[in-house]
Design an enzyme around this catalytic site. Structure first.
Site, PDB file in Angstrom:
ATOM      1  CD  GLU A  57      25.321 -19.618 -46.139  1.00 25.68           C
ATOM      2  OE1 GLU A  57      24.134 -19.305 -45.901  1.00 25.68           O
ATOM      3  OE2 GLU A  57      26.040 -18.975 -46.920  1.00 25.68           O
ATOM      4  CD  GLU A 112      21.946 -16.332 -51.439  1.00 24.92           C
ATOM      5  OE1 GLU A 112      21.412 -15.242 -51.680  1.00 24.92           O
ATOM      6  OE2 GLU A 112      21.844 -16.899 -50.333  1.00 24.92           O
ATOM      7  CG  ASN A 143      27.929 -20.568 -50.555  1.00 25.72           C
ATOM      8  OD1 ASN A 143      28.013 -21.767 -50.265  1.00 25.72           O
ATOM      9  ND2 ASN A 143      27.383 -19.679 -49.741  1.00 25.72           N
ATOM     10  CG  ASP A 201      20.089 -22.969 -40.766  1.00 28.14           C
ATOM     11  OD1 ASP A 201      19.634 -23.309 -41.885  1.00 28.14           O
ATOM     12  OD2 ASP A 201      20.183 -21.780 -40.421  1.00 28.14           O
ATOM     13  CG  HIS A 214      20.114 -21.946 -45.190  1.00 28.25           C
ATOM     14  ND1 HIS A 214      20.632 -21.741 -43.919  1.00 28.25           N
ATOM     15  CD2 HIS A 214      20.869 -21.192 -46.026  1.00 28.25           C
ATOM     16  CE1 HIS A 214      21.637 -20.885 -43.988  1.00 28.25           C
ATOM     17  NE2 HIS A 214      21.814 -20.543 -45.254  1.00 28.25           N
TER      18      HIS A 214
HETATM   19  C1  XIL Z   1      22.284 -14.026 -43.061  1.00 29.42           C
HETATM   20  C2  XIL Z   1      22.741 -13.730 -41.645  1.00 29.42           C
HETATM   21  O1  XIL Z   1      22.723 -14.927 -40.906  1.00 29.42           O
HETATM   22  C3  XIL Z   1      21.854 -12.696 -41.007  1.00 29.42           C
HETATM   23  O2  XIL Z   1      22.367 -12.311 -39.743  1.00 29.42           O
HETATM   24  C4  XIL Z   1      21.738 -11.467 -41.904  1.00 29.42           C
HETATM   25  O3  XIL Z   1      20.809 -10.553 -41.346  1.00 29.42           O
HETATM   26  C5  XIL Z   1      21.293 -11.870 -43.296  1.00 29.42           C
HETATM   27  O4  XIL Z   1      22.181 -12.844 -43.817  1.00 29.42           O
HETATM   28  N1  XIL Z   1      22.579 -17.085 -47.136  1.00 29.42           N
HETATM   29  C6  XIL Z   1      23.818 -16.514 -46.944  1.00 29.42           C
HETATM   30  C7  XIL Z   1      24.115 -15.850 -45.643  1.00 29.42           C
HETATM   31  O5  XIL Z   1      24.703 -16.657 -47.788  1.00 29.42           O
HETATM   32  O6  XIL Z   1      25.036 -14.805 -45.784  1.00 29.42           O
HETATM   33  C8  XIL Z   1      22.875 -15.366 -44.963  1.00 29.42           C
HETATM   34  O7  XIL Z   1      23.224 -14.876 -43.676  1.00 29.42           O
HETATM   35  C9  XIL Z   1      21.856 -16.477 -44.865  1.00 29.42           C
HETATM   36  C10 XIL Z   1      21.462 -16.970 -46.246  1.00 29.42           C
END
Ligand code: XIL
Length: 345
Positions: A265, A159, A200, A267, A236
């Site tokens: 990641e 990020e 990422n 979802d 996401h």
């Molecule tokens: C999130 C985790 O899922 C949580 O448990 C934690 O509290 C915060 O981080 N982007 C990312 C991940 O790169 O590392 C994040 O994970 C979600 C967003």
């Protein structure tokens, strides 16, 4: 038709949910991964891995790749300066090795989940720029070396581009200047020359300023010989927003630079309550994402950010939203799971 035959036909047409789930239990995502020549991964919740046998069984049955959800982040591995706590990260890596899963390392440089000693030290001026740069180098070197040969790919920077396409104004940028990104990749490469090194980010599925800035950043890094191997799309999504229809094309633009592409990641959240319609939309989003990945030869990893609604970051981070995963809280497959199984390029 005779009543008995009618009843039989109904049973055949609509198997009970429990029977459906049972019929699907063995290795379906693993099989899908092998059939398509990709890795299918998930984030791992270490506490659940340790204490929930059904979670552990599903994790090891279904997935060929894993990412520690939190256990490899800086605040987890060095909560006090110089005191390393590897037990949770080790647990993820050891479990993966026992079950033939590859590992994505997440992550080395981020603006979140940093240890308090670090952020406070920078804030109160006790950690100056030169020292901060050494601290970052040592962190990357120590963590990458520890898992050398056991981590297929690292999210080196997470990020680092803002929504408007500028570099994120993290402590790394403000204290060290933009060169910290190249440094991070070089240090990681030195520590494990065979690990694939990734940028990422989120919203990279659709946000033009971010897409263009990330492409430009990676082109620039590579022209200087900085070892960037891959781009990770966090993925996401939420069904209250349109599906990012250009995503596969964006993947192709990164692939055209010679990069590996991964969904890291995924979802798909929804505003609660859950309805059958929302689950159907969610299934379509998951399916389109996998289809997109499969249509891009460089995309060989499709990782979800948790596989069960029992353990998902979504309810804690997005007010009133949830149900973002492939399996429900009792680990029963949702429509999204079934849709993945029939997704083709
Ligand atoms: C999130 C985790 O899922 C949580 O448990 C934690 O509290 C915060 O981080 N982007 C990312 C991940 O790169 O590392 C994040 O994970 C979600 C967003």
């Amino acid at each position: 038709m005779k009543p008995l035959i009618v009843a039989l036909a109904l049973v055949l047409a609509a198997p009970a949910p429990a029977a459906q789930a049972a019929a699907r239990t063995p290795h379906d995502l693993r099989r899908l991964a092998h059939q398509n020549g990709i890795r299918i991964g998930t984030a791992v919740d270490v506490a659940a891995l340790r204490t929930e046998p059904d979670y552990r069984a599903a994790l090891n049955r279904e997935f060929t790749n894993v990412t520690a959800e939190n256990a490899m982040k800086w605040e987890s591995v060095e909560p006090q300066r110089g005191v390393h706590t590897w037990a949770d990260a080790d647990a993820v890596v050891d479990n993966a090795r026992r079950h033939g899963q590859q590992v994505r390392g997440h992550n080395l440089v981020w603006h979140n989940q940093l240890p308090a000693w670090l952020t406070e030290g920078v804030q109160n001026g006790t950690i100056g720029a030169a020292e901060l740069r050494r601290i970052l180098r040592d962190h990357i070197t120590t963590e990458v070396r520890r898992y050398k040969g056991r981590i297929r790919a690292w999210d080196v920077v997470n990020e680092v581009i803002d929504e408007d396409g500028t570099l994120r104004k993290s402590i790394w940028l403000t204290q060290l200047g933009p060169g910290y990104i190249a440094d991070a990749f070089r240090w990681a490469r030195q520590a494990d020359p065979r690990a694939k090194l990734y940028v990422n980010d989120y919203n990279l599925e659709w946000n033009s300023p971010k897409i263009e800035a990330t492409l430009a950043l990676i082109k620039d890094l590579r022209s200087q010989g900085v070892p960037v191997d891959g781009i990770g799309f966090q993925g996401h999504l939420g069904i209250q927003y349109d599906y990012p229809g250009d995503w596969a094309n964006v993947m192709r633009r990164f692939a055209d630079l010679g990069l590996e592409v991964a969904v890291t990641e995924m979802d798909v959240r929804m505003v609660l309550p859950v309805t059958p319609e929302k689950l159907a939309t969610q299934a379509a989003y998951y399916g389109r994402a996998l289809t997109g990945c499969l249509s891009v030869p460089a995309c060989k990893e499709f990782t979800v950010w948790g596989f069960t609604d029992r353990h998902s970051w979504v309810p804690g981070w997005f007010d009133g939203e949830g149900a973002a995963c492939l399996l429900d809280e009792s680990l029963t497959p949702k429509p999204a799971y079934t849709t993945l199984l029939t997704s083709t390029p």
